[in-house]
Structure formats: C-alpha cells, structure tokens
Design a protein around this motif. Structure first.
Motif, PDB file in Angstrom:
ATOM      1  N   ASP A  95     -13.019   4.798  12.029  1.00  0.00           N
ATOM      2  CA  ASP A  95     -11.567   4.638  12.001  1.00  0.00           C
ATOM      3  C   ASP A  95     -11.197   3.616  10.943  1.00  0.00           C
ATOM      4  O   ASP A  95     -11.865   2.596  10.803  1.00  0.00           O
ATOM      5  CB  ASP A  95     -11.065   4.168  13.373  1.00  0.00           C
ATOM      6  N   ILE A  96     -10.152   3.910  10.205  1.00  0.00           N
ATOM      7  CA  ILE A  96      -9.538   2.940   9.301  1.00  0.00           C
ATOM      8  C   ILE A  96      -8.066   3.295   9.226  1.00  0.00           C
ATOM      9  O   ILE A  96      -7.711   4.476   9.114  1.00  0.00           O
ATOM     10  CB  ILE A  96     -10.194   2.928   7.906  1.00  0.00           C
ATOM     11  N   GLU A  97      -7.234   2.290   9.349  1.00  0.00           N
ATOM     12  CA  GLU A  97      -5.800   2.573   9.322  1.00  0.00           C
ATOM     13  C   GLU A  97      -5.028   1.327   8.906  1.00  0.00           C
ATOM     14  O   GLU A  97      -5.299   0.227   9.382  1.00  0.00           O
ATOM     15  CB  GLU A  97      -5.313   3.030  10.700  1.00  0.00           C
ATOM     16  N   VAL A  98      -4.068   1.542   8.028  1.00  0.00           N
ATOM     17  CA  VAL A  98      -3.096   0.513   7.676  1.00  0.00           C
ATOM     18  C   VAL A  98      -1.895   0.720   8.581  1.00  0.00           C
ATOM     19  O   VAL A  98      -1.497   1.870   8.852  1.00  0.00           O
ATOM     20  CB  VAL A  98      -2.700   0.620   6.191  1.00  0.00           C
ATOM     21  N   LEU A  99      -1.317  -0.357   9.062  1.00  0.00           N
ATOM     22  CA  LEU A  99      -0.131  -0.253   9.917  1.00  0.00           C
ATOM     23  C   LEU A  99       0.953   0.553   9.198  1.00  0.00           C
ATOM     24  O   LEU A  99       1.169   0.378   7.993  1.00  0.00           O
ATOM     25  CB  LEU A  99       0.402  -1.642  10.255  1.00  0.00           C
ATOM     26  N   PRO A 100       1.637   1.442   9.902  1.00  0.00           N
ATOM     27  CA  PRO A 100       2.651   2.290   9.252  1.00  0.00           C
ATOM     28  C   PRO A 100       3.668   1.495   8.433  1.00  0.00           C
ATOM     29  O   PRO A 100       4.063   1.925   7.351  1.00  0.00           O
ATOM     30  CB  PRO A 100       3.319   3.013  10.427  1.00  0.00           C
ATOM     31  N   SER A 101       4.080   0.337   8.915  1.00  0.00           N
ATOM     32  CA  SER A 101       5.096  -0.452   8.203  1.00  0.00           C
ATOM     33  C   SER A 101       4.568  -1.073   6.913  1.00  0.00           C
ATOM     34  O   SER A 101       5.344  -1.566   6.097  1.00  0.00           O
ATOM     35  CB  SER A 101       5.623  -1.570   9.114  1.00  0.00           C
ATOM     36  N   ARG A 102       3.251  -1.035   6.701  1.00  0.00           N
ATOM     37  CA  ARG A 102       2.653  -1.668   5.517  1.00  0.00           C
ATOM     38  C   ARG A 102       2.050  -0.654   4.545  1.00  0.00           C
ATOM     39  O   ARG A 102       1.425  -1.033   3.552  1.00  0.00           O
ATOM     40  CB  ARG A 102       1.563  -2.656   5.961  1.00  0.00           C
ATOM     41  N   ARG A 103       2.231   0.624   4.795  1.00  0.00           N
ATOM     42  CA  ARG A 103       1.648   1.656   3.935  1.00  0.00           C
ATOM     43  C   ARG A 103       2.405   1.794   2.613  1.00  0.00           C
ATOM     44  O   ARG A 103       3.560   1.434   2.519  1.00  0.00           O
ATOM     45  CB  ARG A 103       1.635   3.005   4.672  1.00  0.00           C
ATOM     46  N   GLY A 104       1.690   2.330   1.614  1.00  0.00           N
ATOM     47  CA  GLY A 104       2.308   2.631   0.338  1.00  0.00           C
ATOM     48  C   GLY A 104       2.309   1.500  -0.667  1.00  0.00           C
ATOM     49  O   GLY A 104       2.960   1.592  -1.704  1.00  0.00           O
ATOM     50  N   SER A 105       1.566   0.435  -0.383  1.00  0.00           N
ATOM     51  CA  SER A 105       1.562  -0.706  -1.304  1.00  0.00           C
ATOM     52  C   SER A 105       0.163  -1.100  -1.762  1.00  0.00           C
ATOM     53  O   SER A 105      -0.045  -2.224  -2.212  1.00  0.00           O
ATOM     54  CB  SER A 105       2.254  -1.901  -0.644  1.00  0.00           C
ATOM     55  N   GLY A 106      -0.792  -0.183  -1.628  1.00  0.00           N
ATOM     56  CA  GLY A 106      -2.149  -0.481  -2.069  1.00  0.00           C
ATOM     57  C   GLY A 106      -3.031  -1.144  -1.036  1.00  0.00           C
ATOM     58  O   GLY A 106      -4.188  -1.459  -1.316  1.00  0.00           O
ATOM     59  N   LEU A 107      -2.498  -1.356   0.145  1.00  0.00           N
ATOM     60  CA  LEU A 107      -3.292  -2.023   1.178  1.00  0.00           C
ATOM     61  C   LEU A 107      -4.432  -1.154   1.691  1.00  0.00           C
ATOM     62  O   LEU A 107      -5.479  -1.670   2.078  1.00  0.00           O
ATOM     63  CB  LEU A 107      -2.398  -2.463   2.338  1.00  0.00           C
ATOM     64  N   GLY A 108      -4.262   0.166   1.696  1.00  0.00           N
ATOM     65  CA  GLY A 108      -5.328   1.053   2.160  1.00  0.00           C
ATOM     66  C   GLY A 108      -6.564   0.922   1.299  1.00  0.00           C
ATOM     67  O   GLY A 108      -7.683   0.799   1.800  1.00  0.00           O
ATOM     68  N   ARG A 109      -6.376   0.948   0.009  1.00  0.00           N
ATOM     69  CA  ARG A 109      -7.493   0.806  -0.935  1.00  0.00           C
ATOM     70  C   ARG A 109      -8.163  -0.564  -0.764  1.00  0.00           C
ATOM     71  O   ARG A 109      -9.382  -0.679  -0.742  1.00  0.00           O
ATOM     72  CB  ARG A 109      -6.981   0.973  -2.357  1.00  0.00           C
ATOM     73  N   ALA A 110      -7.348  -1.617  -0.619  1.00  0.00           N
ATOM     74  CA  ALA A 110      -7.895  -2.965  -0.456  1.00  0.00           C
ATOM     75  C   ALA A 110      -8.622  -3.113   0.878  1.00  0.00           C
ATOM     76  O   ALA A 110      -9.676  -3.741   0.950  1.00  0.00           O
ATOM     77  CB  ALA A 110      -6.769  -3.999  -0.576  1.00  0.00           C
ATOM     78  N   LEU A 111      -8.073  -2.511   1.932  1.00  0.00           N
ATOM     79  CA  LEU A 111      -8.738  -2.560   3.237  1.00  0.00           C
ATOM     80  C   LEU A 111     -10.065  -1.820   3.177  1.00  0.00           C
ATOM     81  O   LEU A 111     -11.080  -2.314   3.678  1.00  0.00           O
ATOM     82  CB  LEU A 111      -7.838  -1.971   4.326  1.00  0.00           C
ATOM     83  N   LEU A 112     -10.073  -0.645   2.566  1.00  0.00           N
ATOM     84  CA  LEU A 112     -11.316   0.119   2.441  1.00  0.00           C
ATOM     85  C   LEU A 112     -12.372  -0.699   1.696  1.00  0.00           C
ATOM     86  O   LEU A 112     -13.530  -0.753   2.113  1.00  0.00           O
ATOM     87  CB  LEU A 112     -11.060   1.453   1.739  1.00  0.00           C
ATOM     88  N   ALA A 113     -11.995  -1.350   0.625  1.00  0.00           N
ATOM     89  CA  ALA A 113     -12.943  -2.172  -0.137  1.00  0.00           C
ATOM     90  C   ALA A 113     -13.487  -3.324   0.714  1.00  0.00           C
ATOM     91  O   ALA A 113     -14.684  -3.626   0.677  1.00  0.00           O
ATOM     92  CB  ALA A 113     -12.281  -2.704  -1.405  1.00  0.00           C
ATOM     93  N   ALA A 114     -12.625  -3.955   1.498  1.00  0.00           N
ATOM     94  CA  ALA A 114     -13.068  -5.061   2.362  1.00  0.00           C
ATOM     95  C   ALA A 114     -14.013  -4.551   3.448  1.00  0.00           C
ATOM     96  O   ALA A 114     -15.010  -5.214   3.784  1.00  0.00           O
ATOM     97  CB  ALA A 114     -11.856  -5.762   2.980  1.00  0.00           C
ATOM     98  N   VAL A 115     -13.729  -3.385   3.994  1.00  0.00           N
ATOM     99  CA  VAL A 115     -14.595  -2.778   5.016  1.00  0.00           C
ATOM    100  C   VAL A 115     -15.945  -2.423   4.404  1.00  0.00           C
ATOM    101  O   VAL A 115     -17.004  -2.662   5.006  1.00  0.00           O
ATOM    102  CB  VAL A 115     -13.913  -1.556   5.653  1.00  0.00           C
ATOM    103  N   GLU A 116     -15.931  -1.852   3.202  1.00  0.00           N
ATOM    104  CA  GLU A 116     -17.184  -1.525   2.521  1.00  0.00           C
ATOM    105  C   GLU A 116     -18.028  -2.779   2.307  1.00  0.00           C
ATOM    106  O   GLU A 116     -19.246  -2.768   2.536  1.00  0.00           O
ATOM    107  CB  GLU A 116     -16.900  -0.856   1.170  1.00  0.00           C
ATOM    108  N   GLN A 117     -17.388  -3.879   1.910  1.00  0.00           N
ATOM    109  CA  GLN A 117     -18.125  -5.119   1.682  1.00  0.00           C
ATOM    110  C   GLN A 117     -18.707  -5.659   2.991  1.00  0.00           C
ATOM    111  O   GLN A 117     -19.862  -6.081   3.035  1.00  0.00           O
ATOM    112  CB  GLN A 117     -17.226  -6.174   1.030  1.00  0.00           C
TER     113      GLN A 117
END
Length: 170
Positions: A95-117
C-alpha cells in the motif's frame, strides 16, 4: 524538489489506517471484478490481519507514515520485507497513498522515493508492487520511477458466459 520522509506509524495512525485500507482494498477488488460486494470489507480485514498477525509490531513489515518538510503527515505506506510468494531479496509494496487533500503536487513521487530508501535501508534489493490496470495515475508514476512490468494478468468477458461462473469438481 518536494521533500518527504517516512517514519513508523503510531498506534493511533495504525488503527485508523487499518479501517481505511480494508475499505479501499475491498472497493478495488469489487471494481476489478474479483470479489462480490457482500462481505468484501470483512474479507479485506481478514487478509490484512493474516499478513499483520502482530499488528503494528509484525516483524519484517514496514508500516510507514510519510511526512512533509514541516512534519505534517501527507501519506502512508506498507512494505513487506519478505515477498508474499517467497521471491528472494524482493520486498513487496502492499500500500502507498498520498492523502487526497495533498495530491497533485509531487508528493506521490517523493513518498515513493522515501519508501524505496527505507526498504533498501532495511536490506531489500528490489521492490515489487501490484497496480490495477485502471489506475492510470499510479501506472504513470511507477513507470516514471523506473518500475517495469514483470507479470501481467488479462481478462475478457465472454459473450454468453458469466464472468463469475463457478466450476465444481466431484
């Protein structure tokens, strides 16, 4: 670049996430035609409980909260360090998810990178995930992050047949 880090979920965050993820997973399975709506949320809860028998303290699971540079929660992720089908040196992103109110600003890509690390720091050599074919945004994100298709399931509803036809063995 948007900065996101991950930390362990708190017990309160874990409890809230357990409810939300069961409902989301059930909706996805129903939409994909894999489950009927009847009892789907309970089935999703049961599957998650089987994977997390000790809840937040289940060994070899990363239950993460993504936070922005201000420390404000922006999303969550769940990684199993042992692949569910036993593949060696391969973690699985459940599971990976950005809060709906925070989507569309590049946070998904940044979260994925942090999870990968975090996954690499825990010793995994690779990370695998499933994404539903109807999730164009997710597919685009994963492809742009370097993920490649390793397996693919396809389905066709047959004319005159029932997509939920059951077979019996005697």
């Amino acid at each position: 670049m948007t900065t996101v880090t991950v930390r362990a979920m708190t017990p309160v965050e874990f409890d809230e996430w357990q409810t939300a993820i069961a409902e989301e997973y059930a909706r996805d399975q129903i939409a994909a035609g894999r489950w009927s709506a009847d009892g789907a949320v309970e089935r999703a809860r049961d599957e998650n409980t089987a994977r997390l028998p000790q809840g937040l303290d289940t060994p070899r699971m990363l239950l993460l909260r993504g936070v922005d540079a201000d420390g404000t929660p922006i999303g969550r992720a769940w990684v199993g360090l042992d692949h569910p089908r036993g593949a060696p040196d391969l973690a699985f992103l459940y599971d990976i998810e950005v809060l709906p109110s925070r989507r569309g600003s590049g946070l998904g890509r940044a979260l994925l990178a942090a999870v990968e690390q975090a996954t690499a720091d825990a010793g995994a050599g690779a990370l695998e995930l499933n994404v539903f074919g109807t999730n164009a945004a997710g597919i685009g994100l994963y492809e742009s992050a370097g993920y490649e298709v390793s397996t693919q399931q396809m389905r066709k509803t047959l004319a005159g047949g029932s997509p939920r036809a059951e077979t019996t063995e005697e």
